[in-house]
Design a protein around this motif. Structure first.
Motif, PDB file in Angstrom:
ATOM      1  N   ARG A  80     -11.628  10.107 -25.823  1.00 59.39           N
ATOM      2  CA  ARG A  80     -11.880   9.970 -27.257  1.00 59.39           C
ATOM      3  C   ARG A  80     -11.471  11.230 -27.997  1.00 59.39           C
ATOM      4  O   ARG A  80     -11.316  12.302 -27.415  1.00 59.39           O
ATOM      5  CB  ARG A  80     -13.366   9.702 -27.513  1.00 59.39           C
ATOM      6  N   GLY A  81     -11.336  11.097 -29.317  1.00 59.87           N
ATOM      7  CA  GLY A  81     -11.090  12.253 -30.168  1.00 59.87           C
ATOM      8  C   GLY A  81      -9.825  13.004 -29.823  1.00 59.87           C
ATOM      9  O   GLY A  81      -8.772  12.428 -29.561  1.00 59.87           O
ATOM     10  N   ASN A  82      -9.941  14.328 -29.770  1.00 55.56           N
ATOM     11  CA  ASN A  82      -8.776  15.187 -29.558  1.00 55.56           C
ATOM     12  C   ASN A  82      -8.171  15.043 -28.166  1.00 55.56           C
ATOM     13  O   ASN A  82      -7.061  15.475 -27.917  1.00 55.56           O
ATOM     14  CB  ASN A  82      -9.158  16.655 -29.786  1.00 55.56           C
ATOM     15  N   ASN A  83      -8.948  14.451 -27.230  1.00 57.54           N
ATOM     16  CA  ASN A  83      -8.459  14.314 -25.867  1.00 57.54           C
ATOM     17  C   ASN A  83      -7.667  13.028 -25.658  1.00 57.54           C
ATOM     18  O   ASN A  83      -7.088  12.809 -24.603  1.00 57.54           O
ATOM     19  CB  ASN A  83      -9.628  14.342 -24.884  1.00 57.54           C
ATOM     20  N   ALA A  84      -7.672  12.155 -26.628  1.00 54.38           N
ATOM     21  CA  ALA A  84      -6.988  10.874 -26.470  1.00 54.38           C
ATOM     22  C   ALA A  84      -5.525  10.995 -26.881  1.00 54.38           C
ATOM     23  O   ALA A  84      -5.171  11.740 -27.791  1.00 54.38           O
ATOM     24  CB  ALA A  84      -7.672   9.814 -27.331  1.00 54.38           C
ATOM     25  N   ASP A  85      -4.668  10.271 -26.197  1.00 56.96           N
ATOM     26  CA  ASP A  85      -3.253  10.227 -26.552  1.00 56.96           C
ATOM     27  C   ASP A  85      -3.052   9.065 -27.522  1.00 56.96           C
ATOM     28  O   ASP A  85      -2.721   7.954 -27.138  1.00 56.96           O
ATOM     29  CB  ASP A  85      -2.391  10.048 -25.306  1.00 56.96           C
ATOM     30  N   LEU A  86      -3.287   9.341 -28.789  1.00 57.66           N
ATOM     31  CA  LEU A  86      -3.267   8.277 -29.791  1.00 57.66           C
ATOM     32  C   LEU A  86      -1.864   7.744 -30.027  1.00 57.66           C
ATOM     33  O   LEU A  86      -1.692   6.653 -30.559  1.00 57.66           O
ATOM     34  CB  LEU A  86      -3.871   8.794 -31.103  1.00 57.66           C
ATOM     35  N   SER A  87      -0.846   8.510 -29.643  1.00 55.46           N
ATOM     36  CA  SER A  87       0.525   8.068 -29.875  1.00 55.46           C
ATOM     37  C   SER A  87       0.917   6.916 -28.958  1.00 55.46           C
ATOM     38  O   SER A  87       1.809   6.145 -29.260  1.00 55.46           O
ATOM     39  CB  SER A  87       1.502   9.238 -29.671  1.00 55.46           C
ATOM     40  N   ASP A  88       0.264   6.827 -27.815  1.00 58.22           N
ATOM     41  CA  ASP A  88       0.571   5.769 -26.859  1.00 58.22           C
ATOM     42  C   ASP A  88      -0.717   5.327 -26.165  1.00 58.22           C
ATOM     43  O   ASP A  88      -1.023   5.770 -25.051  1.00 58.22           O
ATOM     44  CB  ASP A  88       1.594   6.263 -25.832  1.00 58.22           C
ATOM     45  N   PRO A  89      -1.487   4.437 -26.797  1.00 60.76           N
ATOM     46  CA  PRO A  89      -2.778   4.025 -26.249  1.00 60.76           C
ATOM     47  C   PRO A  89      -2.672   3.277 -24.924  1.00 60.76           C
ATOM     48  O   PRO A  89      -3.660   3.092 -24.237  1.00 60.76           O
ATOM     49  CB  PRO A  89      -3.352   3.122 -27.350  1.00 60.76           C
ATOM     50  N   SER A  90      -1.465   2.846 -24.561  1.00 61.72           N
ATOM     51  CA  SER A  90      -1.301   2.120 -23.304  1.00 61.72           C
ATOM     52  C   SER A  90      -1.260   3.060 -22.099  1.00 61.72           C
ATOM     53  O   SER A  90      -1.391   2.627 -20.957  1.00 61.72           O
ATOM     54  CB  SER A  90      -0.019   1.279 -23.338  1.00 61.72           C
ATOM     55  N   ARG A  91      -1.055   4.356 -22.343  1.00 61.73           N
ATOM     56  CA  ARG A  91      -0.974   5.311 -21.235  1.00 61.73           C
ATOM     57  C   ARG A  91      -2.337   5.537 -20.610  1.00 61.73           C
ATOM     58  O   ARG A  91      -3.353   5.587 -21.306  1.00 61.73           O
ATOM     59  CB  ARG A  91      -0.416   6.648 -21.728  1.00 61.73           C
ATOM     60  N   LYS A  92      -2.355   5.686 -19.310  1.00 60.20           N
ATOM     61  CA  LYS A  92      -3.582   5.941 -18.573  1.00 60.20           C
ATOM     62  C   LYS A  92      -3.661   7.440 -18.280  1.00 60.20           C
ATOM     63  O   LYS A  92      -3.355   7.893 -17.175  1.00 60.20           O
ATOM     64  CB  LYS A  92      -3.614   5.115 -17.286  1.00 60.20           C
ATOM     65  N   ILE A  93      -4.056   8.209 -19.283  1.00 59.01           N
ATOM     66  CA  ILE A  93      -3.988   9.661 -19.203  1.00 59.01           C
ATOM     67  C   ILE A  93      -4.827  10.205 -18.051  1.00 59.01           C
ATOM     68  O   ILE A  93      -4.366  11.057 -17.276  1.00 59.01           O
ATOM     69  CB  ILE A  93      -4.452  10.299 -20.530  1.00 59.01           C
ATOM     70  N   PHE A  94      -6.058   9.721 -17.905  1.00 59.67           N
ATOM     71  CA  PHE A  94      -6.924  10.238 -16.851  1.00 59.67           C
ATOM     72  C   PHE A  94      -6.371   9.882 -15.472  1.00 59.67           C
ATOM     73  O   PHE A  94      -6.377  10.718 -14.560  1.00 59.67           O
ATOM     74  CB  PHE A  94      -8.339   9.687 -17.012  1.00 59.67           C
ATOM     75  N   VAL A  95      -5.868   8.677 -15.327  1.00 58.15           N
ATOM     76  CA  VAL A  95      -5.285   8.255 -14.050  1.00 58.15           C
ATOM     77  C   VAL A  95      -4.080   9.132 -13.712  1.00 58.15           C
ATOM     78  O   VAL A  95      -3.894   9.548 -12.558  1.00 58.15           O
ATOM     79  CB  VAL A  95      -4.872   6.771 -14.097  1.00 58.15           C
ATOM     80  N   GLU A  96      -3.265   9.440 -14.721  1.00 56.71           N
ATOM     81  CA  GLU A  96      -2.096  10.302 -14.507  1.00 56.71           C
ATOM     82  C   GLU A  96      -2.519  11.695 -14.038  1.00 56.71           C
ATOM     83  O   GLU A  96      -1.856  12.308 -13.188  1.00 56.71           O
ATOM     84  CB  GLU A  96      -1.274  10.402 -15.792  1.00 56.71           C
ATOM     85  N   LYS A  97      -3.631  12.191 -14.570  1.00 57.92           N
ATOM     86  CA  LYS A  97      -4.129  13.498 -14.139  1.00 57.92           C
ATOM     87  C   LYS A  97      -4.473  13.483 -12.653  1.00 57.92           C
ATOM     88  O   LYS A  97      -4.145  14.415 -11.914  1.00 57.92           O
ATOM     89  CB  LYS A  97      -5.367  13.888 -14.962  1.00 57.92           C
TER      90      LYS A  97
END
Length: 274
Positions: A80-97
């Motif tokens: 959420r907030g500043n940690n979210a990749d709002l430009s591409d909501p389909s990306r799984k940012i945490f999974v990528e980490k």
């Protein structure tokens, strides 16, 4: 004595590290804040500044994992907030980490991984939830936690145990402080599924001591009053304004079972903390 690396020395990771050190273990601890390095060092933790991004991980992670046998991953999805990749909501940012972390684990001395997850992977099914229940996450964080679990469990280079915590509470952290005085709160009859910081730490200790690897545990205290009962009483105990619930019948009856952790680990929860 074991050498343990804790990725994420925050609300749970820091006191966990302190406990493990007192029990004679050597602990590497990571933080993303340079200001916190001295705090870690002052309590006996070998401190490392480690950032884990969706594109890459900092090179310091190599030294952070070096010579450790066990890795405890305790980092929240922060979607959420500043940690979210709002430009591409389909990306799984945490999974990528987590995926970017895998090659570093594979090249290290790590043989066991304990991944701190959440019972949010089950969604809000109206039933008794056990480790045999098929996960059905409804929130984005729950969905990504479940995917991250699989990334770790499916890797044959190390053994992974998944620890799914319920709602986290502690002396300095209690949901009633956010609910006090609020009105029209939903699901008054829904049971609470909570776990105290002390139990979190003790359960992780037992998993390590008893070598319970390649497993999945739900960690929730066997204490399930309704939300209205529990938070009303806690507001009284803390001298806070009473939360007000709407009187519509709750549609959530989810109860997380702790039987496996009690039976497999021989663990007894400290119910006086609740």
């Amino acid at each position: 004595m074991k050498k343990i690396s804790i990725l994420g020395c925050g609300w749970l990771g820091l006191p966990l590290a302190k406990t493990l050190i007192k029990k004679g273990h050597s602990v590497n601890g990571s933080t993303t804040s340079e200001n916190k390095l001295s705090i870690l060092e002052n309590v006996g933790i070998n401190p490392f500044l480690v950032t884990l991004e969706s594109e890459r991980a900092s090179e310091s992670i190599i030294d952070f994992l070096n010579n450790s046998e066990i890795l405890i991953i305790d980092i929240p999805p922060k979607l959420r907030g500043n940690n979210a990749d709002l430009s591409d909501p389909s990306r799984k940012i945490f999974v990528e980490k987590i995926q970017n972390l895998i090659p570093f684990i594979e090249k290290s001395t790590i043989k066991k991984v304990l991944f701190v997850s959440s019972t949010s992977v089950y969604g809000d099914e109206n039933e008794l939830i056990t480790e045999e229940t098929i996960p059905n996450p409804e929130t984005e964080s729950g969905k990504q936690l479940l995917l991250a679990e699989a990334v770790l469990q499916n890797n044959q280079n190390f053994e992974t145990t998944i620890l799914r915590f319920g709602g986290l509470i502690g002396e300095d952290r209690h949901p009633v402080k956010f609910l006090a005085g609020k009105e029209n709160l939903e699901n008054p009859d829904a049971p609470v599924n909570l776990i105290h910081q002390n139990d979190c730490i003790s359960i992780i200790e037992e998993i390590i001591n008893q070598s319970k690897w390649n497993d999945v545990f739900n960690a929730v205290a066997p204490f399930h009053p309704t939300r209205q009962e529990y938070y009303t009483q806690k507001a009284i105990d803390h001298n806070l304004s009473l939360p007000k619930f709407n009187n519509e019948e709750s549609n959530i009856k989810k109860v997380i079972s702790s039987k496996k952790i009690e039976n497999s680990l021989g663990y007894q929860f400290s119910l006086e903390n609740y």
